[in-house]
Write an enzyme that holds these catalytic residues in place. Structure first.
Site, short mmCIF file in Angstrom:
data_model
loop_
_atom_site.label_atom_id
_atom_site.label_comp_id
_atom_site.label_asym_id
_atom_site.label_seq_id
_atom_site.Cartn_x
_atom_site.Cartn_y
_atom_site.Cartn_z
N VAL A 21 8.24 -0.85 8.50
CA VAL A 21 8.16 0.42 7.78
C VAL A 21 6.84 1.11 8.13
O VAL A 21 5.78 0.49 8.09
CB VAL A 21 8.25 0.19 6.26
CG1 VAL A 21 8.03 1.50 5.50
CG2 VAL A 21 9.61 -0.40 5.89
N LYS A 31 0.84 -1.19 0.00
CA LYS A 31 0.00 0.00 0.00
C LYS A 31 0.87 1.24 0.00
O LYS A 31 1.78 1.36 0.82
CB LYS A 31 -0.91 0.01 1.23
CG LYS A 31 -1.86 -1.18 1.30
CD LYS A 31 -2.62 -1.24 2.61
CE LYS A 31 -3.55 -2.44 2.66
NZ LYS A 31 -4.28 -2.54 3.94
N SER A 42 -1.54 -1.41 14.95
CA SER A 42 -1.26 -0.48 13.85
C SER A 42 0.07 0.23 14.06
O SER A 42 0.22 1.04 14.98
CB SER A 42 -2.38 0.56 13.74
OG SER A 42 -2.01 1.62 12.89
N LYS A 75 -5.17 5.82 4.34
CA LYS A 75 -5.64 5.55 5.71
C LYS A 75 -4.45 5.49 6.67
O LYS A 75 -4.59 5.79 7.87
CB LYS A 75 -6.47 4.26 5.75
CG LYS A 75 -5.77 3.01 5.23
CD LYS A 75 -5.02 2.24 6.30
CE LYS A 75 -4.26 1.07 5.71
NZ LYS A 75 -3.56 0.28 6.74
#
Length: 348
Positions: free
Chosen positions: A282, A110, A257, A194
């Site tokens: 990362v 992403k 997260s 997001k």
């Protein structure tokens, strides 16, 4: 190997690549897990565990690790790219001579590449060729829960219904529901942006913000994602689905997260490089903030949250000034900056 089942390769042995290899193992005769490190590959094969990520997760016996890129993708029926956005082009370039032109490629990465403003499928296609055989997958999918078999879902977007169905059959499992979409651009924009919003939520949490503030950031964030997706030709429905609101909620609220937890760590005084070195992961949102900041300026897209995160992380703007810049904006119509068609449908 089980007769009649395909062989697949997952490129990338981070948390998501490791969990996804385990997920696919029930649908495949063999899943090859490509690791950049020969040492990691050796440990995985000897112990069934990744020594760096999801270390307590035992991989199925038909997941075979290798650091040989050519061997990893030789004669497979699907390739899954689970790499950091910063490494995708480099690794795809190295893989290109070894990936057959008709093999479906599923992109889990992403992000948006700085400078080129290419989304990840476009980066992969530029190096591997044959974009028509490529798809992207995104959704509220924390690796830590996927590897435990907890129920989750994702959306798989592909321009070719045939390729999309082939890949869906390989990655769908009883606890992992996969929905179909043809909006590759929208799914990719949602999946990348997001992470930027999650950093903002982490910073807010680190500063002691409450539930109201978190909800404001998420809902204004989804509107911002909608504006960018709309400007790039994405569907107005996509930000309201699994790749948009679903992934946004999970990424902005979860302890798993890395983007939210980085935001909290940043408030406590830890910089990006130190955080990535400490966690071995990362922070995709930090890199995406740069890319989408560039895009917003080039295309005249209003993206105040993205710009604020960029200004704090890249330009060193203090948090008080960043907050003041957001709160000083005059509230407008809630869904400004979207196409008339989008607004008339009341979707974003």
């Amino acid at each position: 190997m089980a007769a009649g089942l395909p062989t697949a390769c997952v490129v990338g042995s981070g948390s998501w690549g490791t969990a996804f290899a385990g997920l696919m193992a029930s649908q495949a005769a063999e899943v090859r897990l490509w690791c950049r490190s020969a040492e990691v590959a050796s440990v995985v094969n000897a112990t069934r565990r990744n020594p760096r990520h999801l270390t307590s997760y035992e991989l199925p016996c038909n997941v075979i690790a290798t650091s040989d890129a050519a061997a990893a993708v030789c004669a497979v029926e699907a390739v899954v790219l689970a790499l950091p956005s910063t490494h995708l082009r480099e690794v795809c370039h190295a893989l290109a001579p070894h990936v057959a032109p008709d093999v479906p490629v599923l992109v889990l990465t992403k992000g948006m590449e700085p400078g080129t403003h290419q989304l990840m499928l476009d980066v992969a296609a530029a190096e591997l060729g044959h974009a028509e055989r490529m798809a992207v997958l995104s959704g509220p999918n924390h690796a830590e829960e996927i590897c435990l078999g907890q129920v989750s879902a994702a959306v798989l977007a592909c321009g070719s219904p045939e390729v999309g169905e082939r890949l869906r059959g390989l990655v769908t499992a009883p606890s992992f529901r996969v929905y179909a979409s043809d909006d590759v651009t929208g799914v990719e924009v949602c999946g990348a942006m997001k992470n930027v919003v999650a950093i903002a939520c982490g910073i807010a949490a680190g500063l002691g913000a409450g539930d109201n503030t978190q909800a404001v950031l998420m809902t204004r964030g989804i509107a911002e994602i909608g504006r960018v997706s709309d400007a790039l030709g994405g569907s107005p429905l996509t930000p309201m689905g699994l790749a948009g609101m679903g992934d946004l909620v999970a990424t902005c609220t979860s302890e798993h997260s890395r983007n939210r937890t980085f935001g909290e760590a940043f408030v406590a005084g830890e910089g990006l490089a130190a955080y990535e070195a400490r966690t071995g992961m990362v922070v995709e949102g930090a890199h995406a903030a740069q890319s989408f900041w560039e895009l917003a300026h080039d295309r005249g897209i209003e993206a105040p949250l993205t710009c604020a995160v960029h200004d704090v992380l890249v330009d060193g703007l203090d948090l008080a000034s960043a907050s003041a810049s957001l709160l000083g904006r005059l509230p407008r119509e809630e869904f400004y900056g979207l196409s008339r068609t989008t607004e008339s449908k009341g979707i974003i």
